[in-house]
Design a protein around this motif. Sequence first.
Motif, short mmCIF file in Angstrom:
data_model
loop_
_atom_site.label_atom_id
_atom_site.label_comp_id
_atom_site.label_asym_id
_atom_site.label_seq_id
_atom_site.Cartn_x
_atom_site.Cartn_y
_atom_site.Cartn_z
N GLY A 96 0.82 -1.11 -0.13
CA GLY A 96 -0.06 0.16 -0.04
C GLY A 96 0.76 1.21 0.09
O GLY A 96 2.02 1.08 0.06
N MET A 97 0.15 2.42 -0.18
CA MET A 97 0.66 3.54 0.00
C MET A 97 0.31 4.60 0.89
O MET A 97 -0.97 4.50 1.32
N ASP A 98 1.03 5.70 1.30
CA ASP A 98 0.62 6.77 2.02
C ASP A 98 0.21 8.00 1.42
O ASP A 98 0.88 8.30 0.46
N HIS A 99 -0.78 8.66 1.79
CA HIS A 99 -1.36 9.62 1.11
C HIS A 99 -0.32 11.02 1.09
O HIS A 99 -0.16 11.93 0.62
N THR A 161 -3.88 5.18 2.16
CA THR A 161 -4.27 5.52 3.47
C THR A 161 -5.67 6.35 3.34
O THR A 161 -5.97 7.01 4.28
N MET A 162 -5.84 6.91 2.31
CA MET A 162 -7.13 7.53 2.02
C MET A 162 -8.25 6.83 1.58
O MET A 162 -9.31 7.63 0.85
N SER A 167 -10.18 5.25 5.68
CA SER A 167 -10.84 6.45 6.09
C SER A 167 -11.85 6.28 7.38
O SER A 167 -12.03 6.89 8.42
N LYS A 168 -12.59 5.17 7.12
CA LYS A 168 -13.64 4.67 8.28
C LYS A 168 -12.77 4.37 9.53
O LYS A 168 -13.28 4.73 10.35
N PHE A 462 -1.07 9.89 11.64
CA PHE A 462 -2.31 9.44 12.40
C PHE A 462 -2.95 8.11 11.70
O PHE A 462 -3.21 7.23 12.24
N SER A 463 -2.98 8.39 10.36
CA SER A 463 -3.70 7.21 9.55
C SER A 463 -2.75 6.15 9.24
O SER A 463 -2.90 4.68 9.45
#
Length: 877
Positions: A96-99, A161-162, A167-168, A462-463
Amino acid sequence: MTDNTQRPDSGPNERTPELPTQYAPAEVEGPLYERWVERGYFEADAKSDKEPYTIVIPPPNVTGSLHLGHAFEHTLIDALTRRKRMQGFEVLWQPGMDHAGIATQNVVERELAKEGKSRHDLGREAFVERVWQWKAESGGQISGQMRRLGDGVAWSRERFTMDEGLSKAVQTIFKKLYDDELIYRAERIINWCPRCLTAISDIEVEYQDDEGELVSIRYGEGDASIVVATTRAETMLGDTAVAVHPEDERYKHLVGTEIELPLTGRRIPVVADEHVDPEFGTGAVKVTPAHDPNDFEIGRRHDLPSLTVLDEHGVITAHGPFLGLDRFEARSAIVGALRAEGRIVAEKRPYTHSVGHCSRCKTTLEPRQSMQWWVKTAPLAKAAADAVREGKVKIHPEEMSKRYFDWVDNLHDWCISRQLWWGHRIPVWYGPNGEMVCVGPDDEAPTGEGWHQETDVLDTWFSSGLWPFSTLGWPEKTESVAKFYPNSVLVTGYDILFFWVVRMMMFGLYAMDGTPPFHTIALHGMVRDQFGKKMSKSFGNAVNPLDWMDKYGSDAVRFTLARGANPGVDVPIGEDWVQGSRNFANKIWNATRFAMMNGATVEGELPPVEKMSATDRWIMSRLNATVAEVDAYYDDYQFAKLSDALFHFAWDEVFDWYVELSKTTFQAGGEQAGVSARVLGEVLDVTLKLLHPVVPFVTETLWTTLTGKESVVVADWPKDSGFRDAAAEAEIENLQQVITEVRRFRADQGLQPGQRVPARLDLSGTTLAAHEDAIRQLLRLQPAEDGFQATATLPVAGATVALDLSGTIDVEAERKRLAKALAAAEKDKAQCTAKLGNEAFLAKAAEAAVEKIRTRLTKAEADIERISAQLAALPQG
């Protein structure tokens, strides 16, 4: 699926076409990787009854591209997961990737600037849509680069991450923390970046020594004056007090009075506060509550007003002659004005001091009073510390635990709000009458006139702090959460121990009922250039790993990185080392191809030990010992040691010795040749499996060709059978000594490698009689015939090799060489004897050190005996 599975397109006895003469990584790697993905080898099944093994990828920024640090870390993780998959685990390597809130917003704002626009021209909704559009078109190029490297990630589970599910998760944990009073809103001093125009947390501050100036300024007049020193003269416009220590006799008469603040026309109080160090400087400090964290606390204790004199861009807002000046321009102007009034008592220039900079854009940060959202970290940090102290989570290497505790035991509350548009918007609504409502994912947001949502977004960390469980479907109770949480190990750099690891520990323990997010934290160092210098574009030593992959192949890059990976230690790397690893890949290819051409096979059962030659038993003994050694290193995350062990076993023992020693057996034919061919096939089978996690591409091609089976990716990991044969190992060690010593002698005499020399071998009294053919073949020694003259006699390992070098040997040169070697051995013997006779040394030295000296002495004595015999054997003249 096991390694007994045949390739779908072949029958049980059908062999793959012969290997090409040369290994061409560019032609092999891409198609191989796509085949692995198509066959679903890297996917993870939550319904499987296999034991889970879970690792998350430290999510790279969506703005990023593969750099050597990524390639290094991904190589280590891929090696771990490939081995565990072969061991029969249900492996999930979560991609995965971070926004990357600030970084991504900056990228898109730069794109807009080229069009002559700003985000404010678009408005929030349209700007966020533009960022999503940029992500779809340009973001995430690192995914393709990961494929080039060979990352065995579960691509069907890739997360962002978005995305909706994450997001939930963010909204859920924010609401839970808010309801538990662990998230609050307060006005505090924060680290403000005047370029990124947002607050950043303490962990995102990079401190460096900058050259500035220290000026001492006289406040007040005559006896009612105090001198204060500052490096930030521009903030004096916001001073609301001068503070001294309560016990400082020099200023007791001034405490409670007011003095004049220069340039402003204001009078400010002198307060007594224990925070002030009377021994430092003049013992008096200026107090600027809106622009310094310590001053902010003094201001709260003494109920001082806070005056903000710098705006978000670092520009002076205080009315007067300095209004509108940039902070650094104002600094010079204010010092000049104070000097003109005779208020500068002293100036120190240059004055080197530690200054905080934005970790993303390197701008000098400005402490600024601001209303922000915070996480109360004390209870969360305590749980994160206790989990390590109680052994629920292990940090590897263990010495890194101190750094972890130094940080987590002293964690300040975490500023989580960012003044950005791209990111998870804080789920809080404000009402027209001061109401504040936190909205969870299943709640209805308040509507009606005057209600509006918080404009700030959450810190990216945070995410990403939720990554080990949000990627599995939490807050839903999914099969994946049940199967794959907690993670088995986290592999990451020590540089983000504080950024990311601590956040995951706090959130994992809090959200998952006290279960930590991983069992082990395996920390690695940073990749540096071959001279140990940090890689940077500005230094001109940055390397694009794709360039090296294009030039030498992905396996060569991976092996170089793994071979330098000692736990927690920085990794130097240079292109010549990658060339060496490319040579290793070629060696594996050429030697395996040669062995297969000479009959190496995996068909049929492995022959019983009693039918094996000493050479066969030696290599099987060494093979099993290597399996055990490699397993132990893997379990201890010793990637450099396991890579080195594999390198020397494959190159030195298998390819340089066993394959060579087996040539005479194969040439002779018969039953023994069949036994050795099967042993060689077994050795290659296991060796390629052991190498596969680190060098997957070349080993896949060779192993499938050798065995005719589907893929080494899903083959069974080798197990140590426990077979050891000390006698065979000693016998072959003696054989190696003979061959090595004679080869060295030939080289010293300048003989060509292929030049044949008459020789008489005396192997009586040794175990080497069965190896005479191999000795003669490898050393190019022909039988002694009539007229044989022993011009040089070499006693080695109990055997004697007499050579007839008539007309070829330089006796004088050989005598000088041996005399030099004898002198060195005698010197070493004298040094060891002296140390062992030194009572003071023996009393202080560790037993291991003493034993090392004894071993050196034994070797020196043996060398003296051997060399003396060689000198005596030389012809006189």
